[in-house]
Design a protein around this motif. Structure first.
Motif, PDB file in Angstrom:
ATOM      1  N   GLN A 110       0.856  -1.171   0.000  1.00 12.47           N
ATOM      2  CA  GLN A 110       0.000   0.000   0.000  1.00 12.47           C
ATOM      3  C   GLN A 110       0.898   1.228   0.000  1.00 12.47           C
ATOM      4  OE1 GLN A 110      -3.729  -0.063   1.599  1.00 12.47           O
ATOM      5  NE2 GLN A 110      -3.750   1.829   0.398  1.00 12.47           N
ATOM      6  N   TYR A 111       0.884   2.001  -1.086  1.00  9.66           N
ATOM      7  CA  TYR A 111       1.600   3.282  -1.080  1.00  9.66           C
ATOM      8  C   TYR A 111       0.726   4.283  -0.337  1.00  9.66           C
ATOM      9  CZ  TYR A 111       4.548   1.279  -4.768  1.00  9.66           C
ATOM     10  OH  TYR A 111       5.406   0.497  -5.495  1.00  9.66           O
ATOM     11  N   PRO A 112       1.343   5.270   0.325  1.00  9.69           N
ATOM     12  CA  PRO A 112       0.538   6.210   1.096  1.00  9.69           C
ATOM     13  C   PRO A 112      -0.525   6.892   0.235  1.00  9.69           C
ATOM     14  CG  PRO A 112       2.885   6.549   1.502  1.00  9.69           C
ATOM     15  CD  PRO A 112       2.775   5.551   0.389  1.00  9.69           C
TER      16      PRO A 112
ATOM     17  N   PRO B  51      -4.536  -0.214  -2.606  1.00  6.07           N
ATOM     18  CA  PRO B  51      -3.400  -1.154  -2.598  1.00  6.07           C
ATOM     19  C   PRO B  51      -2.863  -1.424  -4.010  1.00  6.07           C
ATOM     20  CG  PRO B  51      -5.202  -1.977  -1.240  1.00  6.07           C
ATOM     21  CD  PRO B  51      -5.722  -0.761  -1.950  1.00  6.07           C
ATOM     22  N   ALA B  52      -1.548  -1.322  -4.167  1.00  2.00           N
ATOM     23  CA  ALA B  52      -0.921  -1.619  -5.458  1.00  2.00           C
ATOM     24  C   ALA B  52      -0.866  -3.128  -5.667  1.00  2.00           C
ATOM     25  CB  ALA B  52       0.477  -1.020  -5.515  1.00  2.00           C
ATOM     26  N   VAL B  53      -0.714  -3.873  -4.569  1.00  2.00           N
ATOM     27  CA  VAL B  53      -0.710  -5.342  -4.593  1.00  2.00           C
ATOM     28  C   VAL B  53      -1.495  -5.811  -3.372  1.00  2.00           C
ATOM     29  CG1 VAL B  53       0.701  -7.434  -4.485  1.00  2.00           C
ATOM     30  CG2 VAL B  53       1.558  -5.435  -5.714  1.00  2.00           C
TER      31      VAL B  53
ATOM     32  N   GLY C 265      -0.216  -8.426 -16.764  1.00  5.40           N
ATOM     33  CA  GLY C 265      -1.414  -7.620 -16.529  1.00  5.40           C
ATOM     34  C   GLY C 265      -1.221  -6.247 -17.133  1.00  5.40           C
ATOM     35  N   PRO C 266      -2.301  -5.452 -17.186  1.00 11.83           N
ATOM     36  CA  PRO C 266      -2.193  -4.133 -17.796  1.00 11.83           C
ATOM     37  C   PRO C 266      -1.344  -3.194 -16.955  1.00 11.83           C
ATOM     38  CG  PRO C 266      -4.359  -4.437 -16.818  1.00 11.83           C
ATOM     39  CD  PRO C 266      -3.650  -5.735 -16.689  1.00 11.83           C
ATOM     40  N   SER C 267      -0.964  -2.081 -17.537  1.00 14.47           N
ATOM     41  CA  SER C 267      -0.165  -1.094 -16.829  1.00 14.47           C
ATOM     42  C   SER C 267      -0.855  -0.694 -15.523  1.00 14.47           C
ATOM     43  CB  SER C 267      -0.021   0.119 -17.758  1.00 14.47           C
ATOM     44  OG  SER C 267       0.732   1.085 -17.111  1.00 14.47           O
ATOM     45  N   GLY C 268      -0.081  -0.640 -14.445  1.00 15.51           N
ATOM     46  CA  GLY C 268      -0.633  -0.216 -13.160  1.00 15.51           C
ATOM     47  C   GLY C 268      -1.228  -1.340 -12.323  1.00 15.51           C
ATOM     48  N   CYS C 269      -1.122  -2.599 -12.785  1.00 12.92           N
ATOM     49  CA  CYS C 269      -1.773  -3.699 -12.054  1.00 12.92           C
ATOM     50  C   CYS C 269      -0.932  -4.197 -10.881  1.00 12.92           C
ATOM     51  CB  CYS C 269      -2.111  -4.854 -12.981  1.00 12.92           C
ATOM     52  SG  CYS C 269      -0.680  -5.812 -13.494  1.00 12.92           S
ATOM     53  N   GLY C 270       0.319  -3.699 -10.752  1.00 17.11           N
ATOM     54  CA  GLY C 270       1.132  -4.090  -9.597  1.00 17.11           C
ATOM     55  C   GLY C 270       2.286  -5.029  -9.908  1.00 17.11           C
ATOM     56  N   LYS C 271       2.599  -5.215 -11.193  1.00 19.87           N
ATOM     57  CA  LYS C 271       3.666  -6.144 -11.578  1.00 19.87           C
ATOM     58  C   LYS C 271       5.028  -5.687 -11.078  1.00 19.87           C
ATOM     59  CE  LYS C 271       2.943  -5.456 -16.011  1.00 19.87           C
ATOM     60  NZ  LYS C 271       1.838  -4.469 -16.026  1.00 19.87           N
ATOM     61  N   SER C 272       5.384  -4.421 -11.400  1.00 21.74           N
ATOM     62  CA  SER C 272       6.711  -3.928 -11.019  1.00 21.74           C
ATOM     63  C   SER C 272       6.852  -3.859  -9.506  1.00 21.74           C
ATOM     64  CB  SER C 272       6.954  -2.536 -11.592  1.00 21.74           C
ATOM     65  OG  SER C 272       7.117  -2.642 -12.964  1.00 21.74           O
ATOM     66  N   THR C 273       5.773  -3.443  -8.847  1.00 22.73           N
ATOM     67  CA  THR C 273       5.815  -3.365  -7.387  1.00 22.73           C
ATOM     68  C   THR C 273       6.129  -4.754  -6.814  1.00 22.73           C
ATOM     69  OG1 THR C 273       4.263  -1.523  -7.372  1.00 22.73           O
ATOM     70  CG2 THR C 273       4.446  -2.799  -5.338  1.00 22.73           C
ATOM     71  N   THR C 274       5.499  -5.788  -7.372  1.00 26.65           N
ATOM     72  CA  THR C 274       5.744  -7.157  -6.896  1.00 26.65           C
ATOM     73  C   THR C 274       7.196  -7.554  -7.144  1.00 26.65           C
ATOM     74  OG1 THR C 274       3.450  -7.710  -7.378  1.00 26.65           O
ATOM     75  CG2 THR C 274       4.971  -9.556  -7.096  1.00 26.65           C
TER      76      THR C 274
HETATM   77  P1  ADP Z   1       2.743  -2.140 -13.239  1.00 30.77           P
HETATM   78  O1  ADP Z   1       4.160  -2.552 -13.092  1.00 30.77           O
HETATM   79  O2  ADP Z   1       1.808  -3.317 -13.365  1.00 30.77           O
HETATM   80  O3  ADP Z   1       2.524  -1.132 -14.323  1.00 30.77           O
HETATM   81  P2  ADP Z   1       3.127  -0.785 -10.706  1.00 30.77           P
HETATM   82  O4  ADP Z   1       3.537  -1.859  -9.762  1.00 30.77           O
HETATM   83  O5  ADP Z   1       4.191   0.091 -11.257  1.00 30.77           O
HETATM   84  O6  ADP Z   1       2.265  -1.426 -11.876  1.00 30.77           O
HETATM   85  O7  ADP Z   1       2.044   0.146  -9.998  1.00 30.77           O
HETATM   86  C1  ADP Z   1       0.912  -0.365  -9.300  1.00 30.77           C
HETATM   87  C2  ADP Z   1       0.124   0.788  -8.718  1.00 30.77           C
HETATM   88  O8  ADP Z   1       0.890   1.420  -7.698  1.00 30.77           O
HETATM   89  C3  ADP Z   1      -0.238   1.870  -9.709  1.00 30.77           C
HETATM   90  O9  ADP Z   1      -1.512   2.348  -9.395  1.00 30.77           O
HETATM   91  C4  ADP Z   1       0.828   2.909  -9.496  1.00 30.77           C
HETATM   92  O10 ADP Z   1       0.344   4.194  -9.811  1.00 30.77           O
HETATM   93  C5  ADP Z   1       1.093   2.782  -8.000  1.00 30.77           C
HETATM   94  N1  ADP Z   1       2.498   3.136  -7.637  1.00 30.77           N
HETATM   95  C6  ADP Z   1       3.617   2.568  -8.124  1.00 30.77           C
HETATM   96  N2  ADP Z   1       4.723   3.091  -7.550  1.00 30.77           N
HETATM   97  C7  ADP Z   1       4.281   4.033  -6.669  1.00 30.77           C
HETATM   98  C8  ADP Z   1       4.915   4.926  -5.753  1.00 30.77           C
HETATM   99  N3  ADP Z   1       6.251   4.947  -5.623  1.00 30.77           N
HETATM  100  N4  ADP Z   1       4.130   5.739  -5.019  1.00 30.77           N
HETATM  101  C9  ADP Z   1       2.786   5.710  -5.132  1.00 30.77           C
HETATM  102  N5  ADP Z   1       2.128   4.889  -5.965  1.00 30.77           N
HETATM  103  C10 ADP Z   1       2.845   4.056  -6.728  1.00 30.77           C
END
Ligand code: ADP
Length: 365
Positions: free
Chosen positions: A12-14, A18-20, A37-46
């Motif tokens: 959860q980013y502030p 929830p991103a994931v 998954g589509p852009s913004g689905c939480g892949k990179s965060t994971t």
């Molecule tokens: P993906 O890789 O699938 O495109 P991300 O993991 O980059 O998705 O992002 C998942 C969600 O978290 C998105 O809604 C994105 O805007 C948000 N997000 C990613 N990084 C940050 C961050 N550093 N601070 C706040 N929100 C973030």
């Protein structure tokens, strides 16, 4: 080389949703596993949580028997490959590949041997002395792969590594990455938004949307047996129609579920353990996925046949291998792909659509 276990991780980013959310998956030793998954689905965060650049808000991450949730990134033994290569442009190929080993105090002779080995793995043995800025994009990405592999990582993490390459190079490079990973036997977590890439490269795919896991399965499973309407639409193309369950027939082979569509058309779908078809009962609302290539099309003067959907052709597109039709069905558009025959349908024709019985698939709406 190790098994990677993500145990109910959330991020959860502030001030954001929830991103994931509560993601649990196991990536087996040596497996090529893709987060799709589509852009913004939480892949990179994971992926970044697995690498250790981001701390999960809750849950834990395990490499083999070791809980690495609180382990620093440089102690996790992961190799990373990024979209933008992140190479040192003025250094040689060898210099870049050596980078990870320098930090690890590997003796010089051993180091040279390992660099040679890594360059051979990615087919760049002749390019060791070349400067990075003298290489093509595909070659640069292979250097990045060699740099990640040379440290013999427990897990190889790749974040959209092909995005900067043109279409042809992307296809070539994906084949190379896949064969290099298999030959090295390294556990691989790969991130992409490109479903064709995921299908072509992966042993298994996890499909994510808005931070939620929709399905984990082999490429064939997620294509042929999508768990949800989202997966059916995201993987390939599909017509997802709302339906009502009429009844369930048990049977030795799993049985079948009868459903009715909005216009009263009755269809049967297979009842398969582990899918929503095994959990529904009469009266439930669900959705049904009909793939464009799994619908038979005949030009008809509007006559109704049981188990067939009557519609009118809106558009017909010749693509070479097949024709793609958009068909109006009670105000909804259904896409059908069918071979180009002499009695093909034309815009304006009334048609009957006959979904192939064994390809009608029940999904969560
Ligand atoms: P993906 O890789 O699938 O495109 P991300 O993991 O980059 O998705 O992002 C998942 C969600 O978290 C998105 O809604 C994105 O805007 C948000 N997000 C990613 N990084 C940050 C961050 N550093 N601070 C706040 N929100 C973030």
């Amino acid at each position: 080389m190790t098994r990677v276990f993500l145990n109910a991780i959330s991020k959860q980013y502030p001030g954001a949703k929830p991103a994931v959310s509560n993601l649990t998956v196991t990536i087996e030793d040596g497996e090529f596993f893709t987060l799709l998954g589509p852009s913004g689905c939480g892949k990179s965060t994971t992926l970044r949580m697995v690498a250790g650049f981001i701390q999960p808000s809750s849950g834990s991450i395990h490499f083999g028997d070791k809980d690495v949730t609180n382990t620093a990134p440089n102690k996790r033994d992961t190799g990373m490959v990024f979209q933008n290569y992140a190479l040192f442009p003025h250094m040689s190929v060898r210099g870049n590949v050596a980078y990870g080993l320098n930090a690890r105090n590997v003796p010089k002779e051993d180091k040279n041997r390992r660099i040679d080995e890594a360059l051979a793995q990615v087919g760049l043995q002749e390019f060791g002395d070349r400067r990075i800025d003298m290489l093509s994009g595909g070659q640069q990405q292979r250097v990045a792969l060699a740099r990640a592999l040379v440290i013999r990582p427990a897990a190889l993490l790749l974040d959209e590594p092909l995005s900067n390459l043109d279409a042809k190079l992307r296809e070539e490079t994906r084949t190379e990455i896949r064969s290099t990973q298999k030959a090295a036997g390294t556990t691989c977590l790969y991130v992409t938004h490109d479903q064709a890439e995921a299908m072509a490269m992966s042993d298994r795919v996890a499909v994510l949307n808005e931070g939620e896991l929709h399905q984990v399965g082999s490429p064939r499973e997620v294509y042929n047996r999508p768990a949800t309407a989202f997966v059916a639409r995201f993987i390939g193309r599909s017509n997802v129609l709302p339906c009502t369950v009429l009844g369930v027939d048990g049977g030795a082979d799993g049985g079948s579920v009868s459903i009715s569509l909005a216009d009263g058309t009755v269809l049967k779908t297979p009842r398969v353990e582990g899918s929503i078809s095994a959990r529904v009962s009469a009266g439930d609302k669900a959705a049904v996925s009909l793939r464009p290539e799994s619908i038979g099309l005949t030009v008809s003067p509007g006559k109704e046949t049981a188990g067939q959907l009557a519609g009118r052709v809106l558009t017909a597109e010749f693509t070479g291998a097949v024709n793609i039709y958009e068909i109006d069905w009670h105000g909804e558009q259904i896409v059908v792909s069918a071979p180009d025959t002499v009695d093909r349908a034309e815009p304006g024709d009334l048609v009957s659509m006959a979904p192939h019985q064994d390809r009608v698939w029940l999904v969560e709406p």
